[in-house]
Design a protein around this motif. Structure first.
Motif, PDB file in Angstrom:
ATOM      1  N   GLY A 148       0.797  -1.219   0.000  1.00 17.58           N
ATOM      2  CA  GLY A 148       0.000   0.000   0.000  1.00 17.58           C
ATOM      3  C   GLY A 148       0.832   1.272   0.000  1.00 17.58           C
ATOM      4  N   THR A 149       2.130   1.146   0.305  1.00 15.23           N
ATOM      5  CA  THR A 149       2.999   2.322   0.308  1.00 15.23           C
ATOM      6  C   THR A 149       3.111   2.889  -1.111  1.00 15.23           C
ATOM      7  N   GLN A 150       2.915   4.197  -1.217  1.00 11.43           N
ATOM      8  CA  GLN A 150       3.111   4.854  -2.512  1.00 11.43           C
ATOM      9  C   GLN A 150       4.573   5.267  -2.607  1.00 11.43           C
ATOM     10  N   VAL A 151       5.236   4.841  -3.649  1.00 13.41           N
ATOM     11  CA  VAL A 151       6.624   5.287  -3.816  1.00 13.41           C
ATOM     12  C   VAL A 151       6.738   6.105  -5.091  1.00 13.41           C
ATOM     13  N   PRO A 204      12.997   2.751  -8.443  1.00 14.71           N
ATOM     14  CA  PRO A 204      13.414   3.151  -9.787  1.00 14.71           C
ATOM     15  C   PRO A 204      12.261   3.723 -10.611  1.00 14.71           C
ATOM     16  N   ILE A 205      11.034   3.392 -10.209  1.00 11.88           N
ATOM     17  CA  ILE A 205       9.839   3.943 -10.867  1.00 11.88           C
ATOM     18  C   ILE A 205       8.770   4.147  -9.793  1.00 11.88           C
ATOM     19  N   ALA A 206       7.774   4.960 -10.125  1.00  9.61           N
ATOM     20  CA  ALA A 206       6.695   5.215  -9.170  1.00  9.61           C
ATOM     21  C   ALA A 206       5.688   4.070  -9.186  1.00  9.61           C
ATOM     22  N   GLY A 207       4.956   3.929  -8.068  1.00  5.71           N
ATOM     23  CA  GLY A 207       3.926   2.899  -8.033  1.00  5.71           C
ATOM     24  C   GLY A 207       3.414   2.664  -6.628  1.00  5.71           C
ATOM     25  N   THR A 208       2.524   1.683  -6.529  1.00  9.37           N
ATOM     26  CA  THR A 208       1.954   1.298  -5.237  1.00  9.37           C
ATOM     27  C   THR A 208       2.493  -0.080  -4.876  1.00  9.37           C
ATOM     28  N   VAL A 209       3.084  -0.163  -3.694  1.00  7.39           N
ATOM     29  CA  VAL A 209       3.722  -1.409  -3.290  1.00  7.39           C
ATOM     30  C   VAL A 209       2.669  -2.496  -3.076  1.00  7.39           C
ATOM     31  N   LEU A 210       2.888  -3.650  -3.707  1.00  4.70           N
ATOM     32  CA  LEU A 210       2.005  -4.802  -3.533  1.00  4.70           C
ATOM     33  C   LEU A 210       2.443  -5.648  -2.346  1.00  4.70           C
TER      34      LEU A 210
END
Lengths: 385, 123
Positions: B43-46, B67-73
């Protein structure tokens, strides 16, 4: 002090110097880093492998960055005693003593080993502090005492339970030295000064060798299958497990021998007689008790707390970590910290903050891993300091 | 499936919208013995280039950047028990975390395996 012994001022030197064994380290696969003004190997095959090898066998460390000094002249011991709290005049030939150079407030300028070499006193001081130490000694010692810096000598440390058996094969008789004694040896015509001491908590030796013979000696030592080279990384994790403070981290001028819990460096007689820099403050701290103390902390879990991490009791900050890391021998993190006297009793439960997390830690006795010094054929192993 | 590499020595495996991220064999060899890995929780947004994980070796703590943006699964649960997986299997079982890719165009400009090999050879 005589001017002809004047050292080249460090300002005249390149910023990072190379040690006599520089090429040797690189050929052995050493990964070099800048440390104490020198290029030094931090590791060869890996810190944990080198750490474990030292605890089980024998490792060769290059500690040539350290300052090898000597004091010579009538009254050299008494003169040195004005700058440190140990009994130097009573040190018998071939005996060594750990001590602390103190400032006027009792703050620690450096820690060092003093040896009665016979014709003179030998001092081994920290590499990063040696220029300051030389200046301090020169400023405060009388002119008749000659101070020399033996920059033409390398210093190799052979450490581990098999160190004595290995060294005996090339220096017969060296095994008769006991912990904190030293002597002169001849190695195929090369004069060596060998001390049974070290910074790993293991039995071992430090060997002072002319720089131009250092490579041949290192080769002769690692030719023995029981010996492997080890770097600064293992040296640091080993000394941390052994509870030994590192100057510039666990000791500095804001610390003193009492807070640092180095009371064994305060020779009892000299606590009373005084006559050394910082005496007044140190005696006051001894009487009153220090406000903070260097303690060992054993951490729960696997996340290490590093230097600078804050120590808490509940919501109250009660200390700061000065050295910390993962103990390869114990399989969990350990740390040294300065903690408020009210919270430094053995077994006290504290917390250490690492990246906004609170890690549980408990005040524990040091050394974390038992020291394994050789005190003679009849003595039991284990250290009492 | 395709694998990308960054000049911070991370690898990114893309499968559909999911990216699996770890550090390269070169990175683990530089870090040495790894004793603890802190991975982001689900759920962490990076965001690209921001701290996402921390790897503790015997000698020091090092940040791992997203290295890229996204939502941690998920973070790799195996690293909690066995952080040395990063040393022994850095580009397989020793992965750090998976995320849902926010913007695939952020993969543009990352290196492929041949490019990364050449990059490491030049270090």
């Amino acid at each position: 002090m005589t001017e002809d012994q004047t050292e080249t001022h460090p300002d005249d030197m390149p910023e990072v110097q190379v040690l006599p064994l520089d090429a040797w380290h690189r050929a052995k696969g050493g990964r070099m880093v800048d440390f104490a003004g020198y290029q030094m190997p931090i590791q060869y095959e890996g810190i944990v492998a080198e750490h474990d090898w030292t605890r089980g066998h024998a490792s060769l460390f290059d500690v040539s960055h350290m300052g090898q000094l000597s004091l010579e002249g009538d009254g050299a011991a008494e003169a040195l005693e004005t700058l440190l709290p140990g009994d130097i005049a009573g040190l018998k030939p071939g005996r060594m003593r750990y001590s602390l150079l103190l400032d006027d407030n009792g703050g620690v300028l450096d820690d060092l080993i003093v040896t009665n070499v016979g014709p003179h006193l030998g001092l081994v001081v920290n590499g990063a502090m040696k220029w300051d130490d030389i200046a301090h000694l020169r400023e405060h010692l009388p002119d008749e005492i000659t101070l020399k810096h033996h920059a033409d000598q390398a210093l190799l440390a052979l450490q581990g339970p098999e160190a004595a058996a290995v060294l005996e094969t090339i220096l017969p008789g060296v095994g008769e030295l006991v912990f904190m004694t030293a002597g002169a040896f001849d190695w195929n015509g090369t004069p060596l000064w060998v001390s049974r001491a070290g910074y790993t908590g293991e039995d071992g030796f430090e060997i002072s060798v002319p720089a131009d013979k250092a490579e041949a000696l290192a080769d002769a030592l690692v030719a023995d299958a029981r010996v492997k080279p080890a770097g600064l990384g293992a040296r640091d994790s080993l000394r941390l497990e052994a509870g030994l403070p590192l100057y510039g981290h666990d000791l500095d001028t804001n610390t003193d021998p009492v807070s640092a819990d180095l009371l064994f460096a305060l020779t009892k007689k000299r606590r009373e007689t005084g006559g050394w820099m910082g005496h007044e403050n140190v005696v006051r701290l001894l009487a009153q008790g220090p406000s903070v103390k260097r303690v060992g902390l054993v951490l729960e879990g696997r996340l290490p707390a590093r230097e600078g991490a804050l120590v808490f009791s509940g919501d109250t900050q009660v200390g700061r970590v000065t050295s910390g890391g993962f103990s390869p021998t114990l399989g969990h993190p350990v740390a040294m910290a300065y903690v408020d006297a009210a919270h430094c009793a053995l077994g006290t439960d504290l917390q250490i903050e690492v990246r906004n997390k609170r890690l549980d830690a408990r005040v524990a006795p040091m050394p974390f891993v038992p020291q394994n010094y050789y005190r003679g054929p009849t003595s039991l192993s284990g250290d009492t300091k | 499936m395709s694998r990308y590499f960054t000049d911070e020595h991370e690898w990114i495996e893309i499968e559909g919208d999911t990216a699996t991220i770890g550090i390269t064999d070169y990175a683990q060899s530089q870090l040495g013995d790894i004793v603890f890995v802190e991975v982001p929780s689900a759920g962490t947004q990076v965001t690209k280039g921001a701290d996402a994980a921390v790897v503790e070796s015997v000698k020091a703590a090092s940040d791992v950047y997203a290295p890229i943006a996204g939502t941690v699964l998920e973070g790799n649960p195996a690293l909690e028990e066995d952080p040395a997986l990063v040393n022994t299997a850095p580009e397989t079982d020793g992965w750090f975390f998976k995320l849902t890719v926010a913007d695939k165009s952020e993969l543009d400009g990352l290196m492929d395996e041949a490019g990364y090999k050449a990059f490491v050879a030049g270090l």
